[in-house]
Design a protein around this motif. Sequence first.
Motif, PDB file in Angstrom:
ATOM      1  N   SER A   8       0.827  -1.202   0.000  1.00 39.99           N
ATOM      2  CA  SER A   8       0.000   0.000   0.000  1.00 39.99           C
ATOM      3  C   SER A   8       0.866   1.258   0.000  1.00 39.99           C
ATOM      4  O   SER A   8       0.597   2.225  -0.728  1.00 39.99           O
ATOM      5  CB  SER A   8      -0.923  -0.009   1.224  1.00 39.99           C
ATOM      6  OG  SER A   8      -1.649   1.194   1.320  1.00 39.99           O
TER       7      SER A   8
ATOM      8  N   GLN B 126       2.452   1.699  -3.442  1.00 40.25           N
ATOM      9  CA  GLN B 126       1.499   2.192  -4.428  1.00 40.25           C
ATOM     10  C   GLN B 126       1.237   3.684  -4.286  1.00 40.25           C
ATOM     11  O   GLN B 126       0.940   4.359  -5.267  1.00 40.25           O
ATOM     12  CB  GLN B 126       0.175   1.416  -4.313  1.00 40.25           C
ATOM     13  CG  GLN B 126       0.295  -0.028  -4.766  1.00 40.25           C
ATOM     14  CD  GLN B 126      -0.930  -0.858  -4.422  1.00 40.25           C
ATOM     15  OE1 GLN B 126      -1.566  -0.643  -3.398  1.00 40.25           O
ATOM     16  NE2 GLN B 126      -1.251  -1.805  -5.278  1.00 40.25           N
TER      17      GLN B 126
ATOM     18  N   TYR C  14       6.120  -8.624  -8.877  1.00 40.60           N
ATOM     19  CA  TYR C  14       5.891  -9.121  -7.522  1.00 40.60           C
ATOM     20  C   TYR C  14       6.307 -10.584  -7.443  1.00 40.60           C
ATOM     21  O   TYR C  14       5.829 -11.419  -8.214  1.00 40.60           O
ATOM     22  CB  TYR C  14       4.407  -8.946  -7.177  1.00 40.60           C
ATOM     23  CG  TYR C  14       3.940  -9.641  -5.926  1.00 40.60           C
ATOM     24  CD1 TYR C  14       4.743  -9.726  -4.789  1.00 40.60           C
ATOM     25  CD2 TYR C  14       2.669 -10.208  -5.855  1.00 40.60           C
ATOM     26  CE1 TYR C  14       4.309 -10.349  -3.637  1.00 40.60           C
ATOM     27  CE2 TYR C  14       2.213 -10.838  -4.705  1.00 40.60           C
ATOM     28  CZ  TYR C  14       3.037 -10.905  -3.601  1.00 40.60           C
ATOM     29  OH  TYR C  14       2.602 -11.534  -2.465  1.00 40.60           O
TER      30      TYR C  14
ATOM     31  N   GLU D  94      -4.851  -4.350 -20.776  1.00 35.77           N
ATOM     32  CA  GLU D  94      -5.984  -4.636 -19.881  1.00 35.77           C
ATOM     33  C   GLU D  94      -5.797  -3.976 -18.532  1.00 35.77           C
ATOM     34  O   GLU D  94      -6.736  -3.400 -17.963  1.00 35.77           O
ATOM     35  CB  GLU D  94      -6.141  -6.154 -19.708  1.00 35.77           C
ATOM     36  CG  GLU D  94      -6.663  -6.865 -20.947  1.00 35.77           C
ATOM     37  CD  GLU D  94      -6.668  -8.376 -20.797  1.00 35.77           C
ATOM     38  OE1 GLU D  94      -6.245  -8.877 -19.724  1.00 35.77           O
ATOM     39  OE2 GLU D  94      -7.068  -9.062 -21.754  1.00 35.77           O
ATOM     40  N   ARG D  95      -4.593  -4.026 -18.001  1.00 35.47           N
ATOM     41  CA  ARG D  95      -4.306  -3.401 -16.715  1.00 35.47           C
ATOM     42  C   ARG D  95      -4.466  -1.885 -16.804  1.00 35.47           C
ATOM     43  O   ARG D  95      -4.971  -1.245 -15.877  1.00 35.47           O
ATOM     44  CB  ARG D  95      -2.885  -3.765 -16.262  1.00 35.47           C
ATOM     45  CG  ARG D  95      -2.743  -5.213 -15.821  1.00 35.47           C
ATOM     46  CD  ARG D  95      -1.279  -5.598 -15.675  1.00 35.47           C
ATOM     47  NE  ARG D  95      -0.562  -4.705 -14.795  1.00 35.47           N
ATOM     48  CZ  ARG D  95      -0.501  -4.833 -13.471  1.00 35.47           C
ATOM     49  NH1 ARG D  95      -1.143  -5.831 -12.874  1.00 35.47           N
ATOM     50  NH2 ARG D  95       0.187  -3.988 -12.739  1.00 35.47           N
TER      51      ARG D  95
ATOM     52  N   ARG E 244      -6.448  -0.220 -18.828  1.00 36.88           N
ATOM     53  CA  ARG E 244      -7.879   0.117 -18.903  1.00 36.88           C
ATOM     54  C   ARG E 244      -8.530   0.038 -17.530  1.00 36.88           C
ATOM     55  O   ARG E 244      -9.423   0.823 -17.209  1.00 36.88           O
ATOM     56  CB  ARG E 244      -8.588  -0.815 -19.885  1.00 36.88           C
ATOM     57  CG  ARG E 244      -8.398  -0.427 -21.351  1.00 36.88           C
ATOM     58  CD  ARG E 244      -9.326  -1.200 -22.263  1.00 36.88           C
ATOM     59  NE  ARG E 244      -8.932  -2.597 -22.384  1.00 36.88           N
ATOM     60  CZ  ARG E 244      -8.100  -3.066 -23.305  1.00 36.88           C
ATOM     61  NH1 ARG E 244      -7.566  -2.240 -24.199  1.00 36.88           N
ATOM     62  NH2 ARG E 244      -7.804  -4.341 -23.354  1.00 36.88           N
ATOM     63  N   LYS E 245      -8.081  -0.904 -16.717  1.00 33.35           N
ATOM     64  CA  LYS E 245      -8.649  -1.065 -15.373  1.00 33.35           C
ATOM     65  C   LYS E 245      -7.985  -0.139 -14.356  1.00 33.35           C
ATOM     66  O   LYS E 245      -8.398  -0.110 -13.197  1.00 33.35           O
ATOM     67  CB  LYS E 245      -8.463  -2.519 -14.910  1.00 33.35           C
ATOM     68  CG  LYS E 245      -9.263  -3.524 -15.721  1.00 33.35           C
ATOM     69  CD  LYS E 245      -8.956  -4.940 -15.247  1.00 33.35           C
ATOM     70  CE  LYS E 245      -9.693  -5.975 -16.074  1.00 33.35           C
ATOM     71  NZ  LYS E 245      -9.326  -7.362 -15.664  1.00 33.35           N
ATOM     72  N   LYS E 246      -6.941   0.593 -14.805  1.00 33.95           N
ATOM     73  CA  LYS E 246      -6.189   1.495 -13.929  1.00 33.95           C
ATOM     74  C   LYS E 246      -5.643   0.759 -12.702  1.00 33.95           C
ATOM     75  O   LYS E 246      -5.699   1.255 -11.574  1.00 33.95           O
ATOM     76  CB  LYS E 246      -7.045   2.690 -13.507  1.00 33.95           C
ATOM     77  CG  LYS E 246      -7.566   3.497 -14.692  1.00 33.95           C
ATOM     78  CD  LYS E 246      -8.210   4.781 -14.259  1.00 33.95           C
ATOM     79  CE  LYS E 246      -8.821   5.535 -15.438  1.00 33.95           C
ATOM     80  NZ  LYS E 246      -7.916   5.750 -16.553  1.00 33.95           N
ATOM     81  N   GLU E 247      -5.119  -0.433 -12.941  1.00 32.52           N
ATOM     82  CA  GLU E 247      -4.563  -1.237 -11.858  1.00 32.52           C
ATOM     83  C   GLU E 247      -3.261  -0.633 -11.351  1.00 32.52           C
ATOM     84  O   GLU E 247      -2.416  -0.209 -12.134  1.00 32.52           O
ATOM     85  CB  GLU E 247      -4.314  -2.679 -12.329  1.00 32.52           C
ATOM     86  CG  GLU E 247      -5.584  -3.470 -12.542  1.00 32.52           C
ATOM     87  CD  GLU E 247      -5.298  -4.950 -12.743  1.00 32.52           C
ATOM     88  OE1 GLU E 247      -4.249  -5.412 -12.262  1.00 32.52           O
ATOM     89  OE2 GLU E 247      -6.118  -5.624 -13.384  1.00 32.52           O
ATOM     90  N   LYS E 248      -3.111  -0.617 -10.034  1.00 35.55           N
ATOM     91  CA  LYS E 248      -1.879  -0.131  -9.422  1.00 35.55           C
ATOM     92  C   LYS E 248      -1.033  -1.265  -8.862  1.00 35.55           C
ATOM     93  O   LYS E 248       0.107  -1.055  -8.476  1.00 35.55           O
ATOM     94  CB  LYS E 248      -2.216   0.850  -8.294  1.00 35.55           C
ATOM     95  CG  LYS E 248      -2.746   2.181  -8.772  1.00 35.55           C
ATOM     96  CD  LYS E 248      -2.887   3.137  -7.600  1.00 35.55           C
ATOM     97  CE  LYS E 248      -3.327   4.507  -8.064  1.00 35.55           C
ATOM     98  NZ  LYS E 248      -3.445   5.455  -6.922  1.00 35.55           N
ATOM     99  N   ALA E 249      -1.599  -2.454  -8.804  1.00 35.38           N
ATOM    100  CA  ALA E 249      -0.877  -3.590  -8.240  1.00 35.38           C
ATOM    101  C   ALA E 249       0.283  -3.981  -9.154  1.00 35.38           C
ATOM    102  O   ALA E 249       0.193  -3.850 -10.375  1.00 35.38           O
ATOM    103  CB  ALA E 249      -1.820  -4.775  -8.065  1.00 35.38           C
TER     104      ALA E 249
ATOM    105  N   LEU F 252       2.826  -6.511 -11.167  1.00 38.16           N
ATOM    106  CA  LEU F 252       2.559  -7.678 -11.995  1.00 38.16           C
ATOM    107  C   LEU F 252       3.216  -8.915 -11.382  1.00 38.16           C
ATOM    108  O   LEU F 252       4.349  -8.840 -10.883  1.00 38.16           O
ATOM    109  CB  LEU F 252       3.136  -7.429 -13.390  1.00 38.16           C
ATOM    110  CG  LEU F 252       2.784  -8.425 -14.494  1.00 38.16           C
ATOM    111  CD1 LEU F 252       1.315  -8.301 -14.877  1.00 38.16           C
ATOM    112  CD2 LEU F 252       3.664  -8.168 -15.709  1.00 38.16           C
TER     113      LEU F 252
END
Length: 202
Positions: free
Chosen positions: A23, A26, A81, A103-104, A106-111, A113
Amino acid sequence: MTAALVEPELSEEDMPSWDYLLSTWQELDVPEGWRAEIDEGLITLVPPPDDGHNFIAARVDRALLKALPDDWDVYQTLGLYIYRQERLFVPDLVVVPKKLIAERARKKEKAPLAAAEAALAVEITSKSNASHDRSSKLSAYASGAVPLYLLIDRYDEGGPSVTLFSEPRNGMYRTGLRKPFGEPVPLPEPFNTELDTSEFIA
């Protein structure tokens, strides 16, 4: 090159949890050109590399893009990761399927890979981190099942070298092919090419 540590605001008795570290990672506002990584319970800030490092990275980036099919891309700021070790590294270069990153995005992923999603991780040693790239990151990428780890070691005691590690199993790479600067390094699928190292500068 010296790395700075971002220590969580916790007492010495409390080890930060992975969720807390992730967290914090990020939410970090990292200065341009710097990278934030998680290793051994600490967030480490890695400063921008020198020109020799950047020159090699540019040569490798160009070579990989020429060899790769259109459905793969090369990234320079992508966190990987390693779940078995609760580590997060940002390789100098990493090769990942284009569709996955789209895809990530578009989803605005912060995690970060999962390391196993990468086809190749590339690390170029700096004087201060060479041993880390040779040991900790070697172990981490193998544990994370990254199929190929390309270590470009400008400070190898035996002379500047490039080693391609492959066949990760049980936290170790079973194969390592070392070539001195100047000799080509064969890269298997999805590259099917030889990496020209003749322009590499130690």
